[in-house]
Scaffold this active site. Structure first.
Site, mmCIF file in Angstrom:
data_model
loop_
_atom_site.group_PDB
_atom_site.id
_atom_site.type_symbol
_atom_site.label_atom_id
_atom_site.label_comp_id
_atom_site.label_asym_id
_atom_site.label_seq_id
_atom_site.Cartn_x
_atom_site.Cartn_y
_atom_site.Cartn_z
ATOM 1 N N HIS A 141 0.790 -1.180 0.079
ATOM 2 C CA HIS A 141 -0.035 -0.143 0.058
ATOM 3 C C HIS A 141 0.817 1.183 0.021
ATOM 4 O O HIS A 141 1.822 1.149 0.570
ATOM 5 C CB HIS A 141 -1.058 0.029 1.206
ATOM 6 C CG HIS A 141 -0.374 -0.318 2.446
ATOM 7 N ND1 HIS A 141 0.436 0.971 3.238
ATOM 8 C CD2 HIS A 141 0.165 -1.200 3.395
ATOM 9 C CE1 HIS A 141 0.915 0.819 4.363
ATOM 10 N NE2 HIS A 141 0.969 -0.606 4.403
ATOM 11 N N ASP A 142 0.331 2.286 -0.817
ATOM 12 C CA ASP A 142 1.024 3.613 -0.840
ATOM 13 C C ASP A 142 2.351 3.832 -1.429
ATOM 14 O O ASP A 142 2.943 4.738 -1.115
ATOM 15 C CB ASP A 142 0.909 4.236 0.515
ATOM 16 C CG ASP A 142 -0.258 4.191 1.546
ATOM 17 O OD1 ASP A 142 -1.261 4.905 1.044
ATOM 18 O OD2 ASP A 142 -0.401 3.337 2.393
ATOM 19 N N GLY B 234 5.022 -0.952 2.823
ATOM 20 C CA GLY B 234 4.034 0.128 2.404
ATOM 21 C C GLY B 234 5.070 1.518 2.450
ATOM 22 O O GLY B 234 6.144 1.807 3.281
#
Length: 256
Positions: free
Chosen positions: A119-120, A137
């Site tokens: 994520h991200d 992340g």
């Protein structure tokens, strides 16, 4: 172009020439642009946008919920650019509201089997992640970087452009542009001159980067002093200027 055994949600938007193999599942809020080929047994969850001429192989999982305990089903996105090759069992997750709510992948990248984009993360263009490489992340990966097989990258780490990690590297701090790392523990091992040559960098640019590497790693200088010396020799060199800018914005320190 879409196999009758595939499951396509009515709220998904696929260009007319997108190919979807048998038993693939494409959920709502997924947009797939022209020329992209989806193999069999692929799962794509939205909100996700996928650009043109991508190749996604069997058993990949694209746009799934982030593996973050703070995630509470809020709406976040994954954006994938053009001409990427995403091989078997690759996983790419959407962003979280702890960042920009977006995971973003650029153009012309190769994600080999079993790679993971958390994520991200933000990935540039012409990046190669070899088999089993995984980034946690909030990691940013610059253009033309190569992560060798089973490289592991700690969250919030920055990987500079044209950098290179050897097989099995464990990266817990930022890697400056053009630098090669490897070994256990992972340490810097010179510059990625081969990668620069293959992408048309001039001998003068490579010489300047090699000199900058010596300043950064061989002269026993504090990071701040090394940056100042490198800045003084940058002149009109975009590559050196980019390297200095990267070093001035490190968040976890650099691997030294």
């Amino acid at each position: 172009m879409i196999d009758s055994r595939a499951v396509i949600n009515p709220k998904a938007e696929l260009a007319e020439d997108v190919t979807v193999g048998p038993f693939s599942i494409i959920g709502p809020d997924v947009q797939i642009d022209a020329g992209t080929e989806i193999g069999p047994h692929v799962v794509i969850k939205g909100p996700t946008s996928i650009g043109k001429d991508n190749q996604i192989y069997q058993f990949a999982s694209i746009g799934e919920d982030p593996q973050d305990k703070k995630y509470a089903d809020e709406v976040t996105r994954l954006e994938v650019g053009d001409r990427n090759v995403i091989r078997e069992f690759c996983t790419m997750h959407r962003g979280t509201l702890q960042d920009q709510g977006l995971t973003k992948v650029g153009d012309d990248n190769l994600f080999m089997a079993y790679t993971h984009v958390a994520h991200d993360c933000v990935i540039g263009d012409h990046v190669i992640m070899a088999n089993g490489a995984s980034i946690a992340g909030h990691v940013h990966v610059g253009d033309h970087a190569i992560l060798g097989g089973f490289t592991l990258v700690h969250q919030f780490t920055q990987i500079g452009e044209y950098s290179f990690s050897a097989m099995g590297s464990a990266i817990t701090q930022d890697i400056p542009p053009f630098v090669m790392v490897g070994g256990r523990p992972t340490r810097p091992h010179g510059i990625n001159s081969v990668g620069m040559e293959r992408n048309g960098k001039s001998p003068e640019v490579i010489r300047q980067i090699r000199q900058a590497y010596k300043i950064l790693y061989k002269n026993n200088l504090r990071l701040e002093d090394a940056i100042e010396e490198m800045e003084g020799m940058a002149g009109e060199s975009n590559e050196l200027s980019n390297m200095v800018s990267f070093l001035r914005n490190v968040t976890r320190g650099i691997l030294r």
